[in-house]
Design a protein around this motif. Structure first.
Motif, PDB file in Angstrom:
ATOM      1  N   LEU A 260       0.693  -1.236  -0.018  1.00 49.34           N
ATOM      2  CA  LEU A 260       0.128  -0.149   0.043  1.00 49.34           C
ATOM      3  C   LEU A 260       0.806   1.310  -0.021  1.00 49.34           C
ATOM      4  O   LEU A 260       0.474   2.317  -0.313  1.00 49.34           O
ATOM      5  N   SER A 261       1.944   1.061   0.001  1.00 48.32           N
ATOM      6  CA  SER A 261       2.907   2.366   0.180  1.00 48.32           C
ATOM      7  C   SER A 261       3.039   3.265  -1.026  1.00 48.32           C
ATOM      8  O   SER A 261       3.439   4.365  -0.970  1.00 48.32           O
ATOM      9  N   ASP A 262       2.519   2.761  -2.157  1.00 48.67           N
ATOM     10  CA  ASP A 262       2.525   3.529  -3.300  1.00 48.67           C
ATOM     11  C   ASP A 262       1.174   4.426  -3.489  1.00 48.67           C
ATOM     12  O   ASP A 262       0.971   5.204  -4.480  1.00 48.67           O
ATOM     13  N   ILE A 263       0.164   4.314  -2.392  1.00 53.70           N
ATOM     14  CA  ILE A 263      -1.087   5.023  -2.368  1.00 53.70           C
ATOM     15  C   ILE A 263      -0.659   6.542  -1.755  1.00 53.70           C
ATOM     16  O   ILE A 263      -0.324   6.385  -0.494  1.00 53.70           O
ATOM     17  N   SER A 264      -0.502   7.469  -2.444  1.00 52.31           N
ATOM     18  CA  SER A 264      -0.099   8.779  -1.855  1.00 52.31           C
ATOM     19  C   SER A 264      -1.232   9.363  -0.842  1.00 52.31           C
ATOM     20  O   SER A 264      -0.756  10.198  -0.212  1.00 52.31           O
ATOM     21  N   SER A 265      -2.552   8.958  -1.085  1.00 52.42           N
ATOM     22  CA  SER A 265      -3.480   9.617  -0.653  1.00 52.42           C
ATOM     23  C   SER A 265      -3.695   9.232   0.690  1.00 52.42           C
ATOM     24  O   SER A 265      -4.848   9.573   1.384  1.00 52.42           O
ATOM     25  N   VAL A 266      -3.192   8.145   1.375  1.00 52.74           N
ATOM     26  CA  VAL A 266      -3.409   7.417   2.747  1.00 52.74           C
ATOM     27  C   VAL A 266      -1.909   7.542   3.508  1.00 52.74           C
ATOM     28  O   VAL A 266      -1.235   7.476   3.204  1.00 52.74           O
ATOM     29  N   GLN A 267      -2.447   7.753   4.993  1.00 50.56           N
ATOM     30  CA  GLN A 267      -1.201   7.721   5.805  1.00 50.56           C
ATOM     31  C   GLN A 267      -1.518   6.371   6.380  1.00 50.56           C
ATOM     32  O   GLN A 267      -2.326   5.785   7.014  1.00 50.56           O
TER      33      GLN A 267
END
Length: 370
Positions: A260-267
């Motif tokens: 999931l680290s490539d999803i910039s919209s989530v922490q």
């Protein structure tokens, strides 16, 4: 459906439960209760363990044993399950709230000292989701102001703070053994302490305050909060595998993070701090401000695709039940409010497979792209 939680019961659980059935010892008088209390207390470096029916009543018992009375103030986070605040309110006390740290999601310890008054009697520390509170400064504050610490380590089985077990810092510390915890007894909880008088007080309170010599003559009111022998048998079998469970959870957390680290919209959860490595009780996600919708919409999308999820805790200062009592009027805690609206967690049970994690992550990405 990939459930949000599925326990792992592959050790001595069946063997110990059958021993309860074969011997007839199924009540709280059975030998597994004492064994579980002693071994769990030793695991978290405490002298005494008091097994109870669940984590919430562990808090009720600890608050009562701490002597919290009408008008006494207890400092705690607003971002937590309702049990800590409810236990204080039922005792007649007043919860005094602090906001959350935006990185660890635990209580913001920089706000605690300003909340201490002459009415403050305790600090209720709640470790949230996988990383412990930075507790050493709280211990020093408590010493300076002569305050009790009640440590809610319900989610911290196997976690450490600077190498010292979580659950070893409070005057009393509590754990939960609900099925989504690292150790489960189905329902169950534990109070641990190094204070023999507090331990005896908790044992009395959980057992209706029966007296040894005059059982049915009561000098005080308690509860029936006892743990059964069958629950303790299950817990003992689970405790034997705690180190394995911690490794498994951390492996799951790392895999989720990779995918999931490539999803910039989530922490994503912080992997570590200076004092601890994340234990990933649950794998949590917080939507960043650029996302136009709240967590509820994402969870609906996941449910439509047969992926279980759960929302974050709702803040105490926004709980209708407390607002009706006149508590927390006009109080605002912006970090916690954001977490409660934009945070949720994904399937995180010990029974989760790597293939299921990959499926979950692919569907999370699809839902977020809508």
């Amino acid at each position: 459906m990939i459930p949000v939680n599925e326990p792992l019961l592959e050790g001595n659980e069946k063997k110990y439960l059958m021993e309860c059935i074969d011997t007839g010892w199924i009540s709280s008088e059975g030998p597994f209760v004492k064994k579980f209390e002693e071994q769990f207390a030793a695991r978290v470096d405490r002298k005494y363990g008091v097994a109870v029916a669940n984590g919430s009543v562990a808090l009720e018992t600890a608050v009562a044993a701490a002597g919290i009375q009408r008008g006494d103030e207890v400092i705690m986070p607003t971002f937590t399950i309702i049990s800590p605040a409810a236990s204080v309110v039922r005792a007649g006390g007043v919860p005094v709230l602090v906001d959350s740290d935006p990185v660890t999601w635990n209580m913001d310890i920089s706000q605690i000292e300003a909340k201490i008054t002459v009415k403050t009697k305790a600090i209720l520390v709640v470790h949230i989701y996988g990383l412990p509170v930075d507790i050493n400064p709280i211990v020093e504050l408590a010493k300076t102001h002569n305050l009790r610490i009640i440590e809610d380590a319900a989610e911290m089985h196997g976690q450490t703070y600077y190498g010292r077990p979580c659950g070893s810092f409070g005057d009393m510390s509590i754990f939960s053994f609900y099925p989504n915890k690292h150790i489960t007894t189905g329902e169950g909880g534990m109070i641990v302490t190094d204070d023999g008088e507090l331990a005896e007080r908790c044992r009395s309170l959980r057992n209706l305050c029966f007296q040894p010599q005059k059982r049915f003559i009561h000098e005080d009111l308690g509860w029936n909060f006892r743990m059964t022998n069958m629950q303790a048998a299950l817990g003992l079998a689970q405790l034997e595998r705690l180190d394995e469970f911690v490794l498994r959870k951390r492996k799951m957390g790392r895999r989720y993070t990779e995918l999931l680290s490539d999803i910039s919209s989530v922490q994503l959860p912080a992997e570590r701090t200076d004092y601890a490595e994340n234990i990933y009780w649950v794998f949590s996600v917080v939507l960043k401000d650029e996302v136009a919708f709240e967590a509820e919409e994402v969870m609906r999308g996941l449910n439509d695709r047969k992926i279980g999820s759960r929302p974050f805790f709702w803040c105490m200062h926004e709980q209708p039940v407390f607002n009706k009592m006149g508590l927390f009027r006009y109080e605002k805690y912006p970090v916690a409010e954001r977490l409660s609206r934009r945070g949720f967690y994904l399937p995180s049970g010990l029974g989760l497979t790597e293939a299921q994690i990959e499926t979950v992550c692919n569907i999370v990405k699809d839902v977020l792209r809508r």
